[in-house]
Design a protein around this motif. Structure first.
Motif, PDB file in Angstrom:
ATOM      1  N   TYR A 185       0.703  -1.208   0.396  1.00 51.32           N
ATOM      2  CA  TYR A 185       0.046  -0.102   0.194  1.00 51.32           C
ATOM      3  C   TYR A 185       0.894   1.259  -0.257  1.00 51.32           C
ATOM      4  N   GLY A 186       0.202   2.490  -0.825  1.00 48.77           N
ATOM      5  CA  GLY A 186       0.819   3.386  -0.279  1.00 48.77           C
ATOM      6  C   GLY A 186       1.819   3.798  -1.498  1.00 48.77           C
ATOM      7  N   ARG A 187       1.943   3.122  -2.480  1.00 54.30           N
ATOM      8  CA  ARG A 187       4.107   3.386  -3.803  1.00 54.30           C
ATOM      9  C   ARG A 187       3.408   4.431  -4.463  1.00 54.30           C
ATOM     10  N   LYS A 188       3.753   5.536  -4.462  1.00 57.05           N
ATOM     11  CA  LYS A 188       3.525   6.468  -5.756  1.00 57.05           C
ATOM     12  C   LYS A 188       3.883   5.885  -7.181  1.00 57.05           C
ATOM     13  N   LEU A 189       2.972   5.386  -7.945  1.00 62.53           N
ATOM     14  CA  LEU A 189       3.350   4.922  -8.980  1.00 62.53           C
ATOM     15  C   LEU A 189       3.450   5.843  -9.881  1.00 62.53           C
ATOM     16  N   SER A 190       4.716   6.650 -10.295  1.00 64.72           N
ATOM     17  CA  SER A 190       4.479   8.417 -10.810  1.00 64.72           C
ATOM     18  C   SER A 190       4.427   7.498 -12.937  1.00 64.72           C
ATOM     19  N   CYS A 191       4.752   6.914 -13.132  1.00 65.45           N
ATOM     20  CA  CYS A 191       5.283   6.561 -14.933  1.00 65.45           C
ATOM     21  C   CYS A 191       4.968   5.456 -15.007  1.00 65.45           C
ATOM     22  N   PHE A 192       3.225   4.632 -13.134  1.00 63.68           N
ATOM     23  CA  PHE A 192       2.535   3.664 -14.288  1.00 63.68           C
ATOM     24  C   PHE A 192       0.965   3.978 -14.267  1.00 63.68           C
ATOM     25  N   ASP A 193       0.253   4.200 -14.887  1.00 62.20           N
ATOM     26  CA  ASP A 193      -0.865   4.615 -15.141  1.00 62.20           C
ATOM     27  C   ASP A 193      -2.316   3.560 -14.138  1.00 62.20           C
ATOM     28  N   ARG A 194      -2.763   4.078 -13.411  1.00 60.55           N
ATOM     29  CA  ARG A 194      -3.507   3.413 -12.630  1.00 60.55           C
ATOM     30  C   ARG A 194      -4.534   2.233 -13.060  1.00 60.55           C
ATOM     31  N   GLN A 195      -5.175   3.326 -14.306  1.00 59.15           N
ATOM     32  CA  GLN A 195      -6.296   3.237 -15.201  1.00 59.15           C
ATOM     33  C   GLN A 195      -5.900   2.215 -16.086  1.00 59.15           C
ATOM     34  N   GLU A 196      -4.952   2.217 -16.341  1.00 60.46           N
ATOM     35  CA  GLU A 196      -4.252   1.181 -17.620  1.00 60.46           C
ATOM     36  C   GLU A 196      -4.605  -0.156 -17.615  1.00 60.46           C
ATOM     37  N   LYS A 197      -5.730   0.196 -18.576  1.00 56.78           N
ATOM     38  CA  LYS A 197      -7.025  -1.583 -18.539  1.00 56.78           C
ATOM     39  C   LYS A 197      -5.888  -2.664 -18.736  1.00 56.78           C
ATOM     40  N   SER A 198      -5.254  -2.794 -18.967  1.00 56.22           N
ATOM     41  CA  SER A 198      -4.045  -4.008 -19.003  1.00 56.22           C
ATOM     42  C   SER A 198      -4.335  -4.451 -17.858  1.00 56.22           C
ATOM     43  N   LEU A 199      -3.491  -3.907 -17.195  1.00 62.19           N
ATOM     44  CA  LEU A 199      -3.112  -4.385 -15.426  1.00 62.19           C
ATOM     45  C   LEU A 199      -4.308  -3.770 -14.432  1.00 62.19           C
ATOM     46  N   GLU A 200      -4.345  -4.713 -13.830  1.00 61.86           N
ATOM     47  CA  GLU A 200      -4.944  -4.224 -12.271  1.00 61.86           C
ATOM     48  C   GLU A 200      -4.196  -4.151 -11.265  1.00 61.86           C
ATOM     49  N   ILE A 201      -3.733  -3.316 -10.740  1.00 62.46           N
ATOM     50  CA  ILE A 201      -3.132  -2.568  -9.296  1.00 62.46           C
ATOM     51  C   ILE A 201      -3.579  -2.874  -8.489  1.00 62.46           C
ATOM     52  N   ILE A 202      -2.925  -3.540  -7.487  1.00 57.17           N
ATOM     53  CA  ILE A 202      -3.800  -3.547  -5.900  1.00 57.17           C
ATOM     54  C   ILE A 202      -3.650  -3.842  -5.055  1.00 57.17           C
ATOM     55  N   GLU A 203      -3.936  -2.466  -4.277  1.00 58.25           N
ATOM     56  CA  GLU A 203      -3.174  -2.517  -2.871  1.00 58.25           C
ATOM     57  C   GLU A 203      -3.138  -3.440  -2.033  1.00 58.25           C
ATOM     58  N   ALA A 204      -2.358  -3.996  -0.828  1.00 58.01           N
ATOM     59  CA  ALA A 204      -3.064  -3.959   0.025  1.00 58.01           C
ATOM     60  C   ALA A 204      -2.067  -3.296   1.672  1.00 58.01           C
ATOM     61  N   LYS A 205      -2.386  -3.813   2.620  1.00 59.40           N
ATOM     62  CA  LYS A 205      -1.742  -2.821   4.209  1.00 59.40           C
ATOM     63  C   LYS A 205      -1.304  -3.844   4.250  1.00 59.40           C
ATOM     64  N   THR A 206      -2.023  -5.317   4.737  1.00 61.67           N
ATOM     65  CA  THR A 206      -1.700  -6.047   5.258  1.00 61.67           C
ATOM     66  C   THR A 206      -2.302  -7.444   4.804  1.00 61.67           C
ATOM     67  N   LEU A 207      -1.320  -8.562   5.644  1.00 64.87           N
ATOM     68  CA  LEU A 207      -1.099  -9.760   4.855  1.00 64.87           C
ATOM     69  C   LEU A 207      -2.621 -10.561   5.309  1.00 64.87           C
ATOM     70  N   LYS A 208      -3.756  -9.910   6.205  1.00 64.75           N
ATOM     71  CA  LYS A 208      -4.681 -10.634   5.802  1.00 64.75           C
ATOM     72  C   LYS A 208      -5.657  -9.852   4.848  1.00 64.75           C
TER      73      LYS A 208
END
Ligand code: TYD
Ligand code: MG
Length: 453
Positions: free
Chosen positions: A422-445
């Motif tokens: 969680y909390g990475r600033k992905l400057s050059c990576f567009d989160r809206q990019e259709k081909s790859l969905e980026i999911i963040e997690a804070k805890t292992l659970k």
């Protein structure tokens, strides 16, 4: 000048004696006496020079010349080719393919540049010729020589002045001045230091093979590693087709780079897209299988992690880790137990990094934890999911370096979901990019809820 040619020196306390003792009479340690050649006082005086200490700004940059070894995987691990006048130790288990790799390299250099001297104390020239024929190598400038006498080696290298010298292996080189047996530490030290001094003077690169002993170190204690500029390890499972070349020490480049090869019938072939190769036989939608985006040196590497968790039949549960750190696996199991509430204490657990490769970096944690949970619950991961992240002792997911680089590799190989800290600033990576969905997690659970279907 005295007639004494060699002495025994304790590696622990420095005690010197003319005869060997199993136990040092001075410090009482066992097996620490190593034979050395006695240097005359004249030699010491000869090293005196007129050079005084210099200012940092006055010293000129050293221009290192590098020799192209033909295979880009080898060149990259060395830091962009073999530096002239440097000594490189290639270590590895017997039968892993050291001689094959060096013969291929020697042939390439001999075809392109000038003479290459391949000295083997292990095989006769006819045996090497047989291997060369199998590999379809035929450089006329490749000189093969089956010799072990250090004096003769020195004379020949001086006379020939080849553009590359290969010694296979240093354990077979014999120095007449020493009474200790072939392959002993004293012999190996003497051979390495004399050959090293010679090639440095002539500006010739030297590649030496060193066998790994049963304990996993090169030639007993790690003396040899201190005497050379670069230490490369050639590793892999013997019955697996992949071989990994890794730099452990490198005075002329990074130590994180890794080269991947495949042992085929015609010799070693570079694997230019290792992620694809490592994932080729991946079972889809199987519990216990997870893909991790790891970084080795400058290169991202996608690897499958497999875990099998099954009920223990004996009192003490078994834990086995192949390619991953055993203690780390135990730690992750404790975190899963305590922070996620999984009951693992009565379960056997086997964790395997597929492809015979070893991965040390912390970003592997999340993949191991997800694989263990996936196997325990018998629930597969999301299809086409890649994970990365370090797991902390409180069950939090910690950030890892080079997230973007890992994501790009995952995208390139057609993965559609990526679980990251969680909390990475992905400057050059567009989160809206259709081909790859980026999911963040804070805890292992949280990560397990997302990853397992
Ligand atoms: P080798 O280079 O002799 O290993 P090392 O010098 O590290 O002891 O390689 C030994 C193995 O490699 C041997 O078991 C056979 C296999 N091999 C191939 O599969 N293909 C080949 O083309 C060659 C030359 C060897
Ligand atoms: Mg060999």
């Amino acid at each position: 000048m005295s007639k004494v040619k060699s002495k025994f020196v304790c590696q622990q306390c420095g005690f010197e004696t003319l005869r060997w003792f199993g136990r040092c009479p001075e410090c009482g340690e066992w097996n620490t006496l190593v034979e050395e050649v006695v240097k005359t006082a004249l030699g010491k005086q000869g090293t005196k020079t007129d050079i005084r200490p210099q200012s940092l700004v006055q010293i000129e940059n050293l221009a290192v010349e590098r020799l192209d070894l033909g295979m880009s995987e080898v060149n990259r691990v060395l830091g962009g080719g073999l530096v002239l006048g440097s000594i490189v130790l290639l270590a590895g288990d017997p039968g892993i393919g050291k001689s094959t790799l060096l013969l291929q390299v020697a042939n390439y250099v001999a075809q392109r540049v000038e003479k290459v001297l391949y000295i083997s104390g292990e095989e006769s020239v006819e045996q090497i010729k047989m291997r060369a024929a199998r590999l379809n190598l035929q450089a006329a400038n490749l000189l093969l020589w089956s010799e072990t006498d250090l004096d003769l080696l020195e004379q020949e290298i001086e006379a020939l002045k080849p553009s590359l010298v290969i010694v296979d292996s240093i354990q077979t080189v014999f120095c007449r001045e020493l009474t200790s047996s072939l392959g002993s530490i004293g012999q190996i030290k003497e051979a390495t230091s004399r050959l090293g001094a010679l090639v440095k003077g002539l500006n010739i690169p030297l590649l030496i093979v060193g066998h790994v002993t049963k304990e996993g170190s090169i030639a007993g204690p790690r003396v040899l590693e201190h005497m050379v500029d670069t230490v490369l390890y050639f590793e892999g499972e013997r019955h697996h087709q992949y071989r990994i070349l890794r730099a452990i020490k490198n005075r002329f480049g990074s130590t994180f780079e890794l080269g991947v090869f495949e042992m085929q019938n015609g010799g070693l072939v570079e694997v230019l897209n290792p992620s694809q190769a490592f994932l080729a036989e991946r079972p889809l939608a199987s519990p216990g299988s997870v893909v991790v985006a790891s970084i080795e040196g400058t290169r991202p590497l996608l690897v499958e992690i497999q875990a099998l968790v099954s009920r223990s039949v004996f009192g003490q549960p078994r834990r086995v880790a192949t390619g991953a750190d055993y203690n780390r696996v135990n730690l992750l199991m404790a975190v899963l137990e305590k922070r996620v509430g999984l009951n693992l204490s009565q379960q056997d657990a086997y964790v395997n990094v597929v492809g015979g490769i070893k991965i040390q970096e912390p970003a592997l944690d999340l993949a191991i934890a997800v694989a263990l949970a996936s196997s325990l619950k018998n629930r597969p991961c999301l299809p086409n999911l890649v994970v990365m992240g370090e797991v902390g002792l409180t069950g939090e997911i910690r950030s890892v370096p080079f997230v973007e680089k890992r994501l790009r590799e995952a995208q390139k190989l057609g993965f559609t979901h990526c679980l990251i800290p969680y909390g990475r600033k992905l400057s050059c990576f567009d989160r809206q990019e259709k081909s790859l969905e980026i999911i963040e997690a804070k805890t292992l659970k949280e990560a397990l809820d997302i990853a397992l279907v």
